[in-house]
Design a protein around this motif. Structure first.
Motif, PDB file in Angstrom:
ATOM      1  N   SER A 121      -3.667   2.427  -3.289  1.00  0.00           N
ATOM      2  CA  SER A 121      -2.948   2.065  -4.516  1.00  0.00           C
ATOM      3  C   SER A 121      -1.430   2.122  -4.343  1.00  0.00           C
ATOM      4  O   SER A 121      -0.712   1.269  -4.865  1.00  0.00           O
ATOM      5  CB  SER A 121      -3.387   2.947  -5.679  1.00  0.00           C
ATOM      6  OG  SER A 121      -3.253   4.305  -5.351  1.00  0.00           O
ATOM      7  N   GLU A 122      -0.937   3.102  -3.586  1.00  0.00           N
ATOM      8  CA  GLU A 122       0.512   3.192  -3.361  1.00  0.00           C
ATOM      9  C   GLU A 122       1.019   2.017  -2.528  1.00  0.00           C
ATOM     10  O   GLU A 122       2.049   1.418  -2.843  1.00  0.00           O
ATOM     11  CB  GLU A 122       0.866   4.520  -2.679  1.00  0.00           C
ATOM     12  CG  GLU A 122       0.692   5.742  -3.550  1.00  0.00           C
ATOM     13  CD  GLU A 122      -0.752   6.231  -3.607  1.00  0.00           C
ATOM     14  OE1 GLU A 122      -1.577   5.835  -2.755  1.00  0.00           O
ATOM     15  OE2 GLU A 122      -1.060   6.995  -4.537  1.00  0.00           O
ATOM     16  N   GLU A 123       0.276   1.676  -1.475  1.00  0.00           N
ATOM     17  CA  GLU A 123       0.672   0.543  -0.630  1.00  0.00           C
ATOM     18  C   GLU A 123       0.600  -0.766  -1.409  1.00  0.00           C
ATOM     19  O   GLU A 123       1.486  -1.617  -1.295  1.00  0.00           O
ATOM     20  CB  GLU A 123      -0.223   0.468   0.609  1.00  0.00           C
ATOM     21  CG  GLU A 123      -0.028   1.632   1.550  1.00  0.00           C
ATOM     22  CD  GLU A 123      -1.103   1.729   2.614  1.00  0.00           C
ATOM     23  OE1 GLU A 123      -0.796   2.300   3.664  1.00  0.00           O
ATOM     24  OE2 GLU A 123      -2.239   1.253   2.394  1.00  0.00           O
ATOM     25  N   LEU A 124      -0.435  -0.913  -2.196  1.00  0.00           N
ATOM     26  CA  LEU A 124      -0.597  -2.127  -2.988  1.00  0.00           C
ATOM     27  C   LEU A 124       0.514  -2.259  -4.015  1.00  0.00           C
ATOM     28  O   LEU A 124       1.054  -3.349  -4.218  1.00  0.00           O
ATOM     29  CB  LEU A 124      -1.969  -2.127  -3.656  1.00  0.00           C
ATOM     30  CG  LEU A 124      -2.444  -3.401  -4.333  1.00  0.00           C
ATOM     31  CD1 LEU A 124      -2.318  -4.609  -3.423  1.00  0.00           C
ATOM     32  CD2 LEU A 124      -3.887  -3.232  -4.790  1.00  0.00           C
ATOM     33  N   SER A 125       0.904  -1.159  -4.634  1.00  0.00           N
ATOM     34  CA  SER A 125       1.984  -1.220  -5.616  1.00  0.00           C
ATOM     35  C   SER A 125       3.296  -1.629  -4.956  1.00  0.00           C
ATOM     36  O   SER A 125       4.058  -2.405  -5.522  1.00  0.00           O
ATOM     37  CB  SER A 125       2.142   0.120  -6.345  1.00  0.00           C
ATOM     38  OG  SER A 125       2.718   1.100  -5.522  1.00  0.00           O
ATOM     39  N   MET A 150      -2.858 -10.001  -5.879  1.00  0.00           N
ATOM     40  CA  MET A 150      -3.695  -8.865  -5.596  1.00  0.00           C
ATOM     41  C   MET A 150      -5.036  -9.328  -5.018  1.00  0.00           C
ATOM     42  O   MET A 150      -5.514  -8.737  -4.048  1.00  0.00           O
ATOM     43  CB  MET A 150      -3.910  -8.048  -6.870  1.00  0.00           C
ATOM     44  CG  MET A 150      -4.680  -6.780  -6.638  1.00  0.00           C
ATOM     45  SD  MET A 150      -4.896  -5.747  -8.095  1.00  0.00           S
ATOM     46  CE  MET A 150      -3.247  -5.237  -8.429  1.00  0.00           C
ATOM     47  N   HIS A 151      -5.606 -10.361  -5.616  1.00  0.00           N
ATOM     48  CA  HIS A 151      -6.889 -10.885  -5.135  1.00  0.00           C
ATOM     49  C   HIS A 151      -6.802 -11.280  -3.666  1.00  0.00           C
ATOM     50  O   HIS A 151      -7.675 -10.927  -2.870  1.00  0.00           O
ATOM     51  CB  HIS A 151      -7.314 -12.076  -5.998  1.00  0.00           C
ATOM     52  CG  HIS A 151      -8.453 -12.856  -5.439  1.00  0.00           C
ATOM     53  ND1 HIS A 151      -9.719 -12.336  -5.291  1.00  0.00           N
ATOM     54  CD2 HIS A 151      -8.514 -14.130  -4.977  1.00  0.00           C
ATOM     55  CE1 HIS A 151     -10.507 -13.259  -4.765  1.00  0.00           C
ATOM     56  NE2 HIS A 151      -9.795 -14.349  -4.571  1.00  0.00           N
ATOM     57  N   GLU A 152      -5.764 -11.994  -3.291  1.00  0.00           N
ATOM     58  CA  GLU A 152      -5.621 -12.444  -1.903  1.00  0.00           C
ATOM     59  C   GLU A 152      -5.477 -11.257  -0.941  1.00  0.00           C
ATOM     60  O   GLU A 152      -6.050 -11.270   0.140  1.00  0.00           O
ATOM     61  CB  GLU A 152      -4.433 -13.391  -1.751  1.00  0.00           C
ATOM     62  CG  GLU A 152      -4.629 -14.732  -2.429  1.00  0.00           C
ATOM     63  CD  GLU A 152      -5.798 -15.525  -1.863  1.00  0.00           C
ATOM     64  OE1 GLU A 152      -5.999 -15.521  -0.630  1.00  0.00           O
ATOM     65  OE2 GLU A 152      -6.509 -16.150  -2.672  1.00  0.00           O
ATOM     66  N   LEU A 153      -4.719 -10.250  -1.331  1.00  0.00           N
ATOM     67  CA  LEU A 153      -4.557  -9.068  -0.482  1.00  0.00           C
ATOM     68  C   LEU A 153      -5.880  -8.335  -0.307  1.00  0.00           C
ATOM     69  O   LEU A 153      -6.227  -7.916   0.811  1.00  0.00           O
ATOM     70  CB  LEU A 153      -3.507  -8.122  -1.070  1.00  0.00           C
ATOM     71  CG  LEU A 153      -2.066  -8.614  -1.026  1.00  0.00           C
ATOM     72  CD1 LEU A 153      -1.162  -7.679  -1.825  1.00  0.00           C
ATOM     73  CD2 LEU A 153      -1.575  -8.722   0.412  1.00  0.00           C
ATOM     74  N   ILE A 154      -6.622  -8.182  -1.390  1.00  0.00           N
ATOM     75  CA  ILE A 154      -7.915  -7.512  -1.302  1.00  0.00           C
ATOM     76  C   ILE A 154      -8.876  -8.352  -0.475  1.00  0.00           C
ATOM     77  O   ILE A 154      -9.562  -7.841   0.416  1.00  0.00           O
ATOM     78  CB  ILE A 154      -8.492  -7.239  -2.705  1.00  0.00           C
ATOM     79  CG1 ILE A 154      -7.602  -6.239  -3.445  1.00  0.00           C
ATOM     80  CG2 ILE A 154      -9.927  -6.708  -2.603  1.00  0.00           C
ATOM     81  CD1 ILE A 154      -7.947  -6.042  -4.915  1.00  0.00           C
ATOM     82  N   LYS A 155      -8.909  -9.645  -0.739  1.00  0.00           N
ATOM     83  CA  LYS A 155      -9.810 -10.551  -0.027  1.00  0.00           C
ATOM     84  C   LYS A 155      -9.543 -10.549   1.475  1.00  0.00           C
ATOM     85  O   LYS A 155     -10.473 -10.582   2.279  1.00  0.00           O
ATOM     86  CB  LYS A 155      -9.661 -11.974  -0.588  1.00  0.00           C
ATOM     87  CG  LYS A 155     -10.655 -12.962  -0.014  1.00  0.00           C
ATOM     88  CD  LYS A 155     -10.559 -14.280  -0.726  1.00  0.00           C
ATOM     89  CE  LYS A 155      -9.483 -15.100  -0.061  1.00  0.00           C
ATOM     90  NZ  LYS A 155      -9.458 -16.486  -0.488  1.00  0.00           N
ATOM     91  N   TYR A 207      -8.533  -0.917  -0.548  1.00  0.00           N
ATOM     92  CA  TYR A 207      -9.340  -1.603  -1.550  1.00  0.00           C
ATOM     93  C   TYR A 207      -9.941  -2.824  -0.878  1.00  0.00           C
ATOM     94  O   TYR A 207      -9.276  -3.513  -0.096  1.00  0.00           O
ATOM     95  CB  TYR A 207      -8.497  -2.042  -2.746  1.00  0.00           C
ATOM     96  CG  TYR A 207      -8.186  -0.915  -3.689  1.00  0.00           C
ATOM     97  CD1 TYR A 207      -9.139  -0.450  -4.597  1.00  0.00           C
ATOM     98  CD2 TYR A 207      -6.944  -0.304  -3.674  1.00  0.00           C
ATOM     99  CE1 TYR A 207      -8.851   0.585  -5.464  1.00  0.00           C
ATOM    100  CE2 TYR A 207      -6.649   0.743  -4.547  1.00  0.00           C
ATOM    101  CZ  TYR A 207      -7.606   1.180  -5.432  1.00  0.00           C
ATOM    102  OH  TYR A 207      -7.340   2.206  -6.279  1.00  0.00           O
ATOM    103  N   CYS A 208     -11.201  -3.098  -1.185  1.00  0.00           N
ATOM    104  CA  CYS A 208     -11.861  -4.257  -0.594  1.00  0.00           C
ATOM    105  C   CYS A 208     -12.932  -4.754  -1.561  1.00  0.00           C
ATOM    106  O   CYS A 208     -13.221  -4.125  -2.575  1.00  0.00           O
ATOM    107  CB  CYS A 208     -12.470  -3.904   0.760  1.00  0.00           C
ATOM    108  SG  CYS A 208     -13.632  -2.531   0.719  1.00  0.00           S
ATOM    109  N   ARG A 241      -5.896  -6.630   3.223  1.00  0.00           N
ATOM    110  CA  ARG A 241      -4.508  -6.227   3.440  1.00  0.00           C
ATOM    111  C   ARG A 241      -3.954  -5.441   2.251  1.00  0.00           C
ATOM    112  O   ARG A 241      -2.756  -5.214   2.174  1.00  0.00           O
ATOM    113  CB  ARG A 241      -3.620  -7.463   3.678  1.00  0.00           C
ATOM    114  CG  ARG A 241      -3.976  -8.243   4.920  1.00  0.00           C
ATOM    115  CD  ARG A 241      -3.050  -9.429   5.157  1.00  0.00           C
ATOM    116  NE  ARG A 241      -3.136 -10.402   4.064  1.00  0.00           N
ATOM    117  CZ  ARG A 241      -2.089 -10.839   3.358  1.00  0.00           C
ATOM    118  NH1 ARG A 241      -0.884 -10.430   3.609  1.00  0.00           N
ATOM    119  NH2 ARG A 241      -2.267 -11.716   2.392  1.00  0.00           N
ATOM    120  N   ALA A 242      -4.824  -5.007   1.353  1.00  0.00           N
ATOM    121  CA  ALA A 242      -4.358  -4.341   0.139  1.00  0.00           C
ATOM    122  C   ALA A 242      -3.883  -2.919   0.394  1.00  0.00           C
ATOM    123  O   ALA A 242      -2.902  -2.478  -0.186  1.00  0.00           O
ATOM    124  CB  ALA A 242      -5.463  -4.328  -0.914  1.00  0.00           C
TER     125      ALA A 242
END
Length: 63
Positions: free
Chosen positions: A13-17, A1-6, A51-52, A9-10
């Motif tokens: 919430s639906e896409e991240l899940s 999750m950290h890498e995607l937010i960083k 998310y960022c 690319r997060a």
């Protein structure tokens, strides 16, 4: 999750899940944990629906 937010690319919430293979509720729980326990400066950019981090952030999970 950290890498995607960083890497911005997060998504939301639906896409991240979907990217992580976890429930939306788990996404919210992890973000809450990261913000409260790890002091991660996570924010949600409603204009870009992502998310960022508010500023550059490195988290240490090594202990």
């Amino acid at each position: 999750m950290h890498e995607l937010i960083k890497d911005n690319r997060a998504g939301n919430s639906e896409e991240l899940s979907m990217r992580l293979g976890i429930s939306v509720r788990s996404v919210y729980n992890y973000i809450t944990y990261m913000k409260s326990e790890l002091n991660a400066p996570i924010t949600y950019d409603s204009q870009n629906k992502i998310y960022c981090y508010e500023r550059e952030c490195e988290l240490n999970f090594g202990g």
